[in-house]
Design an enzyme around this catalytic site. Structure first.
Site, PDB file in Angstrom:
ATOM      1  N   ASP A 176       3.731  55.710  48.239  1.00 41.72           N
ATOM      2  CA  ASP A 176       3.362  54.318  47.989  1.00 41.72           C
ATOM      3  C   ASP A 176       1.837  54.124  48.047  1.00 41.72           C
ATOM      4  O   ASP A 176       1.218  54.336  49.095  1.00 41.72           O
ATOM      5  CB  ASP A 176       4.073  53.478  49.069  1.00 41.72           C
ATOM      6  CG  ASP A 176       4.004  51.995  48.799  1.00 41.72           C
ATOM      7  OD1 ASP A 176       3.345  51.594  47.838  1.00 41.72           O
ATOM      8  OD2 ASP A 176       4.621  51.246  49.577  1.00 41.72           O
TER       9      ASP A 176
ATOM     10  N   GLY B  92       3.670  49.757  39.152  1.00 38.66           N
ATOM     11  CA  GLY B  92       3.552  49.725  37.694  1.00 38.66           C
ATOM     12  C   GLY B  92       2.123  49.734  37.176  1.00 38.66           C
ATOM     13  O   GLY B  92       1.885  49.517  35.984  1.00 38.66           O
TER      14      GLY B  92
ATOM     15  N   ASP C  13       7.130  44.058  44.665  1.00 32.30           N
ATOM     16  CA  ASP C  13       8.342  44.108  45.498  1.00 32.30           C
ATOM     17  C   ASP C  13       9.344  43.021  45.109  1.00 32.30           C
ATOM     18  O   ASP C  13       8.983  41.867  44.895  1.00 32.30           O
ATOM     19  CB  ASP C  13       7.979  43.930  46.972  1.00 32.30           C
ATOM     20  CG  ASP C  13       7.233  45.143  47.506  1.00 32.30           C
ATOM     21  OD1 ASP C  13       6.806  45.979  46.694  1.00 32.30           O
ATOM     22  OD2 ASP C  13       7.077  45.235  48.727  1.00 32.30           O
TER      23      ASP C  13
HETATM   24  C1  GLA Z   1       5.276  48.352  49.644  1.00 32.85           C
HETATM   25  C2  GLA Z   1       6.442  48.865  48.807  1.00 32.85           C
HETATM   26  C3  GLA Z   1       7.749  48.489  49.489  1.00 32.85           C
HETATM   27  C4  GLA Z   1       7.792  49.095  50.875  1.00 32.85           C
HETATM   28  C5  GLA Z   1       6.584  48.638  51.683  1.00 32.85           C
HETATM   29  C6  GLA Z   1       6.482  49.380  53.010  1.00 32.85           C
HETATM   30  O1  GLA Z   1       5.253  46.966  49.694  1.00 32.85           O
HETATM   31  O2  GLA Z   1       6.379  48.333  47.518  1.00 32.85           O
HETATM   32  O3  GLA Z   1       8.854  48.940  48.718  1.00 32.85           O
HETATM   33  O4  GLA Z   1       7.845  50.488  50.774  1.00 32.85           O
HETATM   34  O5  GLA Z   1       5.371  48.877  50.970  1.00 32.85           O
HETATM   35  O6  GLA Z   1       5.378  48.995  53.754  1.00 32.85           O
END
Ligand code: GLA
Length: 734
Positions: A485, A530, A551
């Site tokens: 991430d 994305g 998210d």
């Molecule tokens: C980001 C990701 C989420 C999750 C959080 C964890 O927001 O997009 O899916 O993994 O981090 O902190």
């Protein structure tokens, strides 16, 4: 098992009249930052306008992270105050802001959420927090019956940027806000309790209206008005028996003094998936990819009366199947395609199916199916919680439908690394290797999470400059899946000052190399929302999936804006690499504070049907140990899941779009087609799929996938009545 759904916060909609509310629309907008932009006198006539309910990136500001300002000009009529019973406070509702904001009314600061890079605390994002600021009506800076300016300063630390998730408005906080309507539903009893609470220190009088409608024939089953006097700080309770079927319950409370109404509509969960029969049925992926020399682990998913006896013919040397559990283990050294025949028997019958193993470089030949801790537990995930969901995945039979990954998201990492810079887990995960072994012994897979930055989004250690060491550690723990991430990598990226695509891809390449040298297969899930059209290059860094959006959350707005915007990406999905519109939001979700999903039953059918059509990874985001029968029905329909797991690996295309409905079509390996007919409107719609419009030949056989029922031959078209926000999910073939 008794399951109560507490729905007070779910579908409460305030039916305020237009004159009681100022809709904030068409703000002026500019990127950048200047303190004067909060001032009422500032001339913003040269700025552009923007929609305040959609992030800025899709509105002509691609990849823009950083500061921007919105300025709303509006007249504040004194009638707003006059029409209100309580006259003390204005509510400024701004929905959500990605990521931090400071909000000013006529130059005065009235609220802030998250914090800006220049603040003492430094940048703290709060993309998921609803902004509702209150202003005393006595405030000197309010300009009654004149023009006012609401200025919203936004800082976006990464992702879509700006205001989103609802339409901003201003209204008065009134007596109706002191009323809460709560609905408690004992699912197995078909009884609903309505709780009306008065949170004020005075009596509130009004009328409660209860209505039950049978959605199948639009018949009103109950229509009742009850006059109520609610004592100060007290609740009133009404129990309602609801008949079986697709029932819709409407409840509203009209406050006597103002005529303002609070209401909610609740569709009773209705189960469509037939229960599995006693005779064995083999489900899940028909194909599985593994690298030469990597440990092989695959549990054949089968429903039917236990005990089951598994047998696999033509299993290549190096693999063995456990006859009692159906777990295949071992290793294969030679590349190639191996066609095996699986047979499963019990005392009710027998099932047989081909299962193909491809030994080569590709994993994830069908979209991964499993669970991830984030949407349910947020940062409060622990080994215990992972185990309880894993155990429930098996006990409730989900593993028999192909669900296998158990992925820990953010929140497992220790604050600091060890002296030799190795990563280790915090006290909530006392023994990662042991957890891995425990999952593997049950035929389940083990997933983990990190960031290419110095810190994860939750503020834990990221993998920056420790990529190989971390990949080695994961391997030692038996990890099968890594979600990687972006988070704080933005700082590294900005510091390096290189804005080329190669610089964006770099951190994912570094981890790609680190994973490649591991002696086991680790599915690689790219998460960077994305940016830079990741679908165009994710495959080059060996991504098995890539997040295509910010998210998701459990609202129709979030679900529909993400799900129905994936059409342009269809050509990038293929076996081995998938577009990922984020994890599932059915069941008990809540990012650390689990609550029943706020989606209606129809929206949940839409969610699962659409994600299956999109060939999206399917990661359950709820507490499986609390799974109710309705959610189980959503996650255990083998004909629906088979659309997702189809070996052709094509993503559905949108073949028709009107203002209120859409039709999506996915081609399947056996020549049949899966079609989703989605109603995006607020009322029932009759939709016709006319075969000739889509190059489909006459006389198609149609099967209802959710009900697993043949509907017969349809000559020219298929006409169906689709519920609001709901779906009709069919398969057609010759
Ligand atoms: C980001 C990701 C989420 C999750 C959080 C964890 O927001 O997009 O899916 O993994 O981090 O902190």
């Amino acid at each position: 098992m008794k399951i109560f759904l507490f729905l007070s916060f779910l579908c409460i909609a305030s039916l305020l009249q237009a004159q009681d509310k100022i809709i904030l629309a068409d703000p002026e907008f500019i990127t950048g930052n200047n303190d004067h932009w909060k001032d009422i006198s500032f001339d913003d006539s040269k700025w552009k306008t923007i929609r305040p309910n959609i992030l800025w990136e899709p509105q002509g500001y691609p990849d823009y992270n950083g500061y921007a300002w919105y300025r709303f000009h509006f007249r504040l009529p004194s009638s707003l105050k006059d029409n209100s019973f309580l006259k003390d406070s204005l509510r400024i509702f701004l929905a959500k802001i990605d990521d931090a904001d400071e909000t000013f009314l006529n130059g005065e600061k009235i609220g802030a959420t998250g914090s800006m890079p220049e603040d003492k605390e430094g940048y703290i994002g709060a993309y998921n927090v609803t902004r509702e600021y209150h202003v005393a009506t006595a405030s000197k800076f309010l300009r009654w019956d004149k023009e006012n300016v609401l200025a919203v300063k936004v800082y976006d630390g990464g992702g879509g940027g700006g205001m989103y998730g609802g339409h901003p408005y201003i209204d008065m906080i009134d007596i109706i806000d002191a009323i809460s309507l709560t609905l408690q539903h004992a699912v197995e009893k078909n009884e609903v309790s309505v709780i009306i609470t008065n949170q004020l220190g005075i009596n509130i009088n009004g009328n409660l209206h209860l209505q039950i409608k049978d959605r199948k024939n639009n018949r009103t089953i109950l229509n009742k008005n009850i006059s109520l006097v609610l004592s100060p700080l007290k609740s009133a309770y009404k129990n309602i028996e609801v008949p079986e079927g697709e029932m819709e319950l409407s409840i509203s409370f009209k406050e006597k003094n103002t005529g303002k109404i609070k209401s909610l509509v609740y569709v009773m969960p209705y189960i469509l998936t037939p229960l599995p029969g006693d005779v064995p049925r083999i489900n899940g992926a028909k194909i599985f990819g593994v690298r030469p020399g990597s440990p092989f682990l695959f549990k054949i998913p089968v429903t039917g009366k236990k005990p089951l006896l598994y047998h696999v013919d033509n299993l290549p040397a190096g693999l063995q199947v456990d006859a009692a559990t159906g777990i295949i283990t071992g290793t294969l050294s030679n590349r190639g395609e191996y066609k095996t025949q699986v047979t499963v028997t019990n005392n009710a019958g027998k099932a047989a199916r081909e299962f193909t193993i491809i030994v080569g470089e590709h994993l994830s030949l069908t979209p991964p199916m499993g669970w991830n801790s984030w949407n349910c537990w947020g940062l409060s995930v622990s080994a215990e919680k992972v185990k309880s969901s894993a155990q429930a995945l098996i006990d409730k039979g989900l593993a028999d439908h192909g669900w296998s990954f158990m992925n820990i998201d953010d929140g497992w990492e220790a604050e600091k690394r060890s002296a030799d810079s190795s990563i280790y887990a915090n006290e909530k995960f006392p023994d990662m290797k042991d957890l891995g072994n425990w999952l593997h012994a049950k035929g389940l897979k083990f997933g983990i999470y990190s960031s290419p930055g110095t810190q994860t989004c939750g503020g834990y250690s990221g993998s920056y400059k420790n990529e190989v060491s971390d990949a080695n550690t994961y391997s030692g723990w038996g990890i099968d899946y890594l979600k990687y991430d972006w988070c704080s990598y933005d700082e590294v990226y900005k510091k390096e000052g290189d804005t080329t695509l190669a610089a964006y891809m770099k951190p994912y390449r570094v981890m790609q190399q680190a994973l490649k040298i591991q002696p086991r297969d680790i599915n690689y899930s790219l998460c960077q929302y994305g940016m830079k059209d990741v679908w165009k290059w994710g495959n080059q860094v060996s991504g098995n999936s890539w997040r295509t959006t910010g998210d998701i959350e459990d609202t129709w707005e979030s679900l529909s804006s993400i799900g129905f915007n994936q059409d342009k990406l269809f050509s990038y999905a293929a076996p081995g690499h998938w577009n990922d519109p984020d994890m599932l939001i059915v069941g008990q979700v809540g990012w650390g504070k689990p609550h029943p999903t706020r989606l209606t039953p129809d929206e949940q059918y839409t969610h699962i049907s659409l994600w299956c059509l999109l060939s999206s990874p399917l990661l359950i985001g709820c507490d499986i140990s609390k799974l109710d029968d309705f959610t189980l029905n959503l996650l255990s329909n083998d004909e629906v899941l088979a659309v997702n797991q189809d070996v052709l690996g094509k993503q559905a295309r949108r073949i028709k779009r009107t203002a209120t409905y859409q039709i999506w079509l996915k081609e399947l390996e056996d020549g049949s087609k899966a079609i989703g007919i989605f109603n995006l409107g607020e009322t029932y719609q009759t939709v016709s799929v006319n075969w000739h419009e889509f190059g489909i030949s006459d006389n198609e056989k149609v099967r209802d996938l959710w009900r697993q029922k043949d509907l017969g031959f349809f000559k020219n078209n298929f006409i169906s009545n689709v519920a609001p926000h709901g779906v009709k999910f069919i398969k057609i073939w010759k």
